[in-house]
Motif scaffolding. Structure first.
Motif, PDB file in Angstrom:
ATOM      1  N   SER A  30       0.835  -1.196   0.000  1.00  0.00           N
ATOM      2  CA  SER A  30       0.000   0.000   0.000  1.00  0.00           C
ATOM      3  C   SER A  30       0.877   1.255   0.000  1.00  0.00           C
ATOM      4  O   SER A  30       0.657   2.193  -0.762  1.00  0.00           O
ATOM      5  N   ALA A  31       1.895   1.232   0.854  1.00  0.00           N
ATOM      6  CA  ALA A  31       2.759   2.408   0.977  1.00  0.00           C
ATOM      7  C   ALA A  31       3.577   2.645  -0.299  1.00  0.00           C
ATOM      8  O   ALA A  31       3.689   3.767  -0.785  1.00  0.00           O
ATOM      9  N   GLY A  33       4.128   2.928  -3.914  1.00  0.00           N
ATOM     10  CA  GLY A  33       3.247   3.081  -5.079  1.00  0.00           C
ATOM     11  C   GLY A  33       3.768   4.159  -6.004  1.00  0.00           C
ATOM     12  O   GLY A  33       4.974   4.461  -6.022  1.00  0.00           O
ATOM     13  N   LEU A  34       2.851   4.760  -6.746  1.00  0.00           N
ATOM     14  CA  LEU A  34       3.235   5.843  -7.651  1.00  0.00           C
ATOM     15  C   LEU A  34       3.946   6.952  -6.870  1.00  0.00           C
ATOM     16  O   LEU A  34       4.827   7.628  -7.390  1.00  0.00           O
ATOM     17  N   GLY A  35       3.560   7.100  -5.601  1.00  0.00           N
ATOM     18  CA  GLY A  35       4.187   8.105  -4.745  1.00  0.00           C
ATOM     19  C   GLY A  35       5.692   7.920  -4.663  1.00  0.00           C
ATOM     20  O   GLY A  35       6.444   8.894  -4.668  1.00  0.00           O
ATOM     21  N   ASN A  36       6.148   6.677  -4.567  1.00  0.00           N
ATOM     22  CA  ASN A  36       7.588   6.421  -4.420  1.00  0.00           C
ATOM     23  C   ASN A  36       8.335   6.474  -5.740  1.00  0.00           C
ATOM     24  O   ASN A  36       9.452   6.961  -5.823  1.00  0.00           O
ATOM     25  N   TYR A 117      -5.565   8.450  -9.362  1.00  0.00           N
ATOM     26  CA  TYR A 117      -4.424   7.514  -9.246  1.00  0.00           C
ATOM     27  C   TYR A 117      -4.468   6.522 -10.406  1.00  0.00           C
ATOM     28  O   TYR A 117      -3.452   6.190 -11.008  1.00  0.00           O
ATOM     29  N   PHE A 238       1.308  11.055   2.118  1.00  0.00           N
ATOM     30  CA  PHE A 238       0.765  10.324   0.969  1.00  0.00           C
ATOM     31  C   PHE A 238       1.497   8.994   0.809  1.00  0.00           C
ATOM     32  O   PHE A 238       0.889   7.949   0.597  1.00  0.00           O
ATOM     33  N   THR A 239       2.817   9.036   0.957  1.00  0.00           N
ATOM     34  CA  THR A 239       3.604   7.835   0.679  1.00  0.00           C
ATOM     35  C   THR A 239       3.351   6.731   1.708  1.00  0.00           C
ATOM     36  O   THR A 239       3.440   5.556   1.397  1.00  0.00           O
ATOM     37  N   SER A 241       0.497   6.154   2.979  1.00  0.00           N
ATOM     38  CA  SER A 241      -0.942   5.840   2.863  1.00  0.00           C
ATOM     39  C   SER A 241      -1.718   6.259   4.104  1.00  0.00           C
ATOM     40  O   SER A 241      -2.579   5.533   4.592  1.00  0.00           O
ATOM     41  N   MET A 244      -6.551   8.227   5.283  1.00  0.00           N
ATOM     42  CA  MET A 244      -7.820   7.858   4.638  1.00  0.00           C
ATOM     43  C   MET A 244      -8.299   6.458   5.018  1.00  0.00           C
ATOM     44  O   MET A 244      -9.192   5.915   4.369  1.00  0.00           O
ATOM     45  N   ALA A 246      -6.725   3.556   4.949  1.00  0.00           N
ATOM     46  CA  ALA A 246      -6.176   2.363   4.288  1.00  0.00           C
ATOM     47  C   ALA A 246      -5.399   1.514   5.290  1.00  0.00           C
ATOM     48  O   ALA A 246      -5.611   0.300   5.412  1.00  0.00           O
ATOM     49  N   SER A 332      -1.105  -0.479  -4.319  1.00  0.00           N
ATOM     50  CA  SER A 332      -1.602   0.690  -3.569  1.00  0.00           C
ATOM     51  C   SER A 332      -3.077   0.918  -3.865  1.00  0.00           C
ATOM     52  O   SER A 332      -3.861   1.213  -2.960  1.00  0.00           O
ATOM     53  N   SER A 335      -5.457  -1.000  -1.861  1.00  0.00           N
ATOM     54  CA  SER A 335      -5.594  -0.536  -0.471  1.00  0.00           C
ATOM     55  C   SER A 335      -6.386   0.767  -0.385  1.00  0.00           C
ATOM     56  O   SER A 335      -6.846   1.138   0.684  1.00  0.00           O
ATOM     57  N   ILE A 336      -6.501   1.478  -1.503  1.00  0.00           N
ATOM     58  CA  ILE A 336      -7.334   2.695  -1.480  1.00  0.00           C
ATOM     59  C   ILE A 336      -8.809   2.292  -1.583  1.00  0.00           C
ATOM     60  O   ILE A 336      -9.686   2.887  -0.973  1.00  0.00           O
TER      61      ILE A 336
HETATM   62  N1  PFF Z   1       1.075   5.327  -0.665  1.00  0.00           N
HETATM   63  C1  PFF Z   1       0.662   5.328  -2.034  1.00  0.00           C
HETATM   64  C2  PFF Z   1       1.800   5.837  -2.899  1.00  0.00           C
HETATM   65  O1  PFF Z   1       2.838   6.259  -2.371  1.00  0.00           O
HETATM   66  O2  PFF Z   1       1.639   5.815  -4.111  1.00  0.00           O
HETATM   67  C3  PFF Z   1      -0.576   6.121  -2.289  1.00  0.00           C
HETATM   68  C4  PFF Z   1      -1.718   5.898  -1.335  1.00  0.00           C
HETATM   69  C5  PFF Z   1      -2.156   4.598  -1.072  1.00  0.00           C
HETATM   70  C6  PFF Z   1      -2.284   6.981  -0.694  1.00  0.00           C
HETATM   71  C7  PFF Z   1      -3.174   4.376  -0.155  1.00  0.00           C
HETATM   72  C8  PFF Z   1      -3.299   6.774   0.226  1.00  0.00           C
HETATM   73  C9  PFF Z   1      -3.718   5.475   0.490  1.00  0.00           C
HETATM   74  F1  PFF Z   1      -4.642   5.278   1.349  1.00  0.00           F
END
Ligand code: PFF
Length: 457
Positions: A30-31, A33-36, A117, A238-239, A241, A244, A246, A332, A335-336
């Protein structure tokens, strides 16, 4: 009190992970993802490199980890969806039922975040196909740039990949925790790490590696702006998660005696390592090819393909890279979607299958609006001068996630952990409790307040 909470759990017949290890993989999935892989490298590029990375690391430790502990602990204590986690604990603590609003904030964020996303995840599907078919072979830098511009200008292509990605996400979540999410996570996470290690090893052989290393790890504070600090703070959220539900809902599938502090540290360390490794895989390519690191969101879709196509085995590493991006995004995205599905399903008692496809369709529809923002609806502005895509990003990342995180940390420290019986349910050991209380109850809310205030200005 405990009995009341337990009996509620039995009524809901909540799922459980088959082991702690699987939970860890899923939470890391979950952590990471596109964020990383997409966002972290480009915001490092836009904010001057090493000094930004250092601030980001501070944010992860000071804000991210304490809130992550709070989210997982709250979820684990009630073993239900985010809304009823808040309302059950509020009732047990004789606090206002309005706390449940933070659960709703998470549900709304889930709908909105997944919609845009999925659009970006769709780009990784397009580029995976491009590299498999070697479509860009022999193209010059201008043609590669135009390819991305044209992709954004074609609603049909964006719609196709957004739909494929949403369908994949929905099909996995609809099958439930053990048959759906676990099955995918168990193979995709190890593959993700292997690919990343191979990409970093490849990058170490390139001329630009040492420049990239210095760029990421040598801090030049003159390049850091206040804006950069705030972006680092928001991104740490965000990274991991957070904000929200998750991590709360993933925590709710844990057994009650699971220690959360150690697991939270492992998740945060793995997530940070992946972000840094993604930087170490991408920047050497960019520097070896003589490109700039500051190209923003198109770093992965213009600069990287440019660099890859000029290097030996570029096609192979391109396929590996975009496959990595795809599985990171997919683990990710599920998990959203999960907290939303778990809430609506428990509330309506409809079948999981039906609920997941229904929610998936609504998210898909909002996503259509987001993808049209790049072409046919580029003139439609929702919030100020922001198009639909930017408005969704802004409302969630700058407002809803910080608000949700603020609610989680204040609720966990100042409501739940105030009462001995509910505090016990959190399962944070006495030795770690005082530090967690200060970091989650005081430092994190102050920092989140600053991010939210900045986001609104
Ligand atoms: N953590 C994910 C990322 O870094 O791409 C994005 C994300 C996943 C944000 C789940 C919020 C969430 F609940």
């Amino acid at each position: 009190m405990k009995k009341k909470i337990n009996s509620k759990k039995q009524k809901a017949s909540h799922s459980q992970w088959s082991s702690r290890g699987v939970f860890l993989l899923a939470a890391i999935g979950s952590a990471v993802g596109l964020g990383n892989i997409w966002k972290f490298p480009y915001i490092v590029g836009e904010n001057g490199g090493g000094a930004f990375v250092l601030v980001y690391l501070f944010c992860i430790v000071l804000v991210g980890v304490p809130v992550l502990i709070a989210e997982i602990a709250l979820g684990k204590s009630v073993q239900s969806n985010p809304v009823s986690t808040f309302s059950t604990l509020a009732m047990a603590c004789k606090a206002s039922r309005f706390w449940a609003l933070f659960g709703y904030v998470g549900i709304v964020s889930g709908f909105l975040i997944l919609s845009f996303y999925s659009v970006v995840a769709g780009w990784s599907l397009e580029y995976l196909q491009v590299f498999i078919q070697n479509d860009l072979l022999g193209s010059d830098a201008r043609a590669i740039e135009q390819y991305f511009t044209q992709l954004l200008a074609s609603p049909n292509t964006l719609l196709l990949w957004h739909s494929v990605f949403m369908l994949l996400t929905v099909a996995i979540v609809a099958r439930g925790i053990r048959k759906g999410i676990e099955k995918i996570i168990i193979w995709s996470m190890p593959i993700l790490f292997v690919i990343l290690v191979i990409l970093v090893l490849y990058a170490t052989q390139l001329e630009g590696f040492s420049k990239a290393f210095d760029y990421l790890f040598v801090a030049d504070f003159s390049k850091l702006t206040t804006d950069g600090v705030l972006i680092a703070l928001g991104h740490s959220f965000f990274t991991l998660s957070l904000g929200m539900g998750a991590m709360m809902v993933y925590g709710s599938y844990l057994q009650k005696d699971t220690p959360v502090v150690k697991l939270s540290f492992i998740i945060a360390i793995a997530d940070t390592l992946v972000a840094l490794m993604a930087g170490l895989a991408i920047f050497p390519l960019i520097f070896t090819y003589g490109l700039e690191s500051t190209s923003g969101p198109s770093l992965l879709f213009i600069s990287l393909p440019n660099a890859l196509l000029s290097l030996p085995f570029g096609q192979f590493f391109g396929i590996a890279f975009f496959f990595l991006l795809l599985i990171a995004a997919l683990s990710s995205a599920i998990s959203i979607l999960e907290p939303v599905v778990s809430f609506i399903q428990q509330k309506t008692r409809l079948s999981r299958h039906f609920v997941t496809y229904l929610i998936g369709s609504i998210v898909w529809l909002i996503g259509v609006g987001a993808l049209l923002a790049f072409n046919d609806w580029s003139d439609v502005h929702l919030l100020g001068q922001r198009n639909i895509f930017d408005s969704l990003d802004y409302v969630t990342t700058s407002i809803l996630l910080p608000l949700g995180g603020l609610g989680v940390s204040i609720f966990a420290v100042w409501v739940v952990s105030k009462q001995p019986n509910t505090r016990q349910l959190l399962g944070i050991s006495d030795s770690k409790y005082p530090i967690w209380r200060i970091s989650a109850g005081i430092i994190a809310p102050i920092v989140i307040g600053v991010i939210a205030w900045h986001g609104l200005n």
